[in-house]
Design a protein around this motif. Structure first.
Motif, PDB file in Angstrom:
ATOM      1  N   PRO A 202      21.418  15.254 -30.883  1.00  0.00           N
ATOM      2  CA  PRO A 202      22.426  14.862 -29.892  1.00  0.00           C
ATOM      3  C   PRO A 202      23.821  14.716 -30.521  1.00  0.00           C
TER       4      PRO A 202
ATOM      5  N   GLN B  78      24.375  13.651 -19.456  1.00  0.00           N
ATOM      6  CA  GLN B  78      23.851  14.175 -20.720  1.00  0.00           C
ATOM      7  C   GLN B  78      24.986  14.414 -21.729  1.00  0.00           C
TER       8      GLN B  78
ATOM      9  N   TYR C 185      25.640  12.793 -25.414  1.00  0.00           N
ATOM     10  CA  TYR C 185      25.891  13.538 -26.656  1.00  0.00           C
ATOM     11  C   TYR C 185      27.166  13.023 -27.344  1.00  0.00           C
TER      12      TYR C 185
END
Ligand code: HEC
Length: 157
Positions: free
Chosen positions: A36, A144, A148
Motif C-alpha cells: 500500500p 482505497q 494508500y
C-alpha cells in the motif's frame, strides 16, 4: 550467412538489448508497486502532491513532508488540539460551526488513528483545519486511494 549463425546473432542481440533495458530503467520507477505504501508513493507523484510538497529538501510550496508524522502526532495530541480548537472557536466561530462534525471525529479517534482521520478530512477539504490554507481539495480520491496515501505518509517518520 548460414541461418544458424543468423539465429545466434539475433540471440546475442536480444540478450544485449535486454541487459540495456535493465540498466537504463531505474530500480524503483519501473517496479510495479507491491505494498500500500508503494501505491501511495506513486499516487503522491501522479496526483501532483509532489509538485507542492518536497520530502527532505528541494523547492516546496507547501510544507516539506519529511517527518510529517511526528509533527502531526504532536499537533493532534489531545491537549494541543483542544487548545487549537478553543482558540478557533473564539476567533472564528463561523469556521468552527462549519466543521464541528469533522473536529469531533478527529477527537473521537485516539493515537495514530487520529492522524488517519485528520489526514482523510484534510484530503477531502483542507480548509477544515487550515481555513486560510492554500492546499486544493482532493475529494475525488477513492477510499482505497486515501488508504494508500495514508500508508505512504506513515513512512515519513
Ligand atoms: C497546490 C499545492 C499543494 C498540493 C498539490 C498538495 N498540497 Fe498538501 N499542503 C499544501 C499547503 C500549502 C499546506 C499547508 C496547509 C494549507 O495551506 O492548506 C499543505 C499541507 C499538507 C499536509 C500537512 C502538513 C503539515 O506539516 O501539517 C499534508 C500531510 C499534505 N499537505 C499532504 C498532501 C498530499 C498527500 C497531497 C496530494 C494528494 C497534497 N498535499 C497536495 C499545498 C499542497
Amino acid at each position: 550467412m548460414r541461418s544458424s549463425t543468423m539465429v545466434t546473432m539475433f540471440g546475442i542481440a536480444a540478450v544485449v538489448a535486454a541487459i540495456g533495458v535493465l540498466f537504463l530503467s531505474g530500480p524503483n520507477e519501473s517496479e510495479e508497486p507491491k505494498t500500500p505504501a508503494d501505491f501511495g508513493r506513486r499516487l503522491f507523484r501522479v496526483q501532483g502532491c509532489s509538485s507542492c510538497h518536497a520530502i527532505g529538501g528541494g523547492i516546496s510550496r507547501g510544507p516539506d513532508l519529511a517527518a510529517v508524522i511526528p509533527r502531526l502526532r504532536a499537533r493532534l495530541a489531545d491537549s494541543e488540539y483542544r487548545k487549537h480548537l478553543s482558540i478557533l472557536k473564539k476567533s472564528r466561530e463561523d469556521i468552527y460551526a462549519l466543521f464541528t462534525t469533522e473536529y469531533d471525529n478527529v477527537l473521537k479517534a485516539q493515537g495514530d488513528a487520529r492522524i488517519r482521520v485528520w489526514f482523510a478530512q484534510h484530503l477531502n477539504n483542507p480548509r477544515f483545519d487550515h481555513y486560510l490554507g492554500q492546499m486544493p481539495s482532493f475529494a475525488h480520491l477513492t477510499p482505497q486511494q486515501v488508504g494508500y496515501l495514508t500508508a505512504f505518509i506513515f513512512t515519513l517518520q
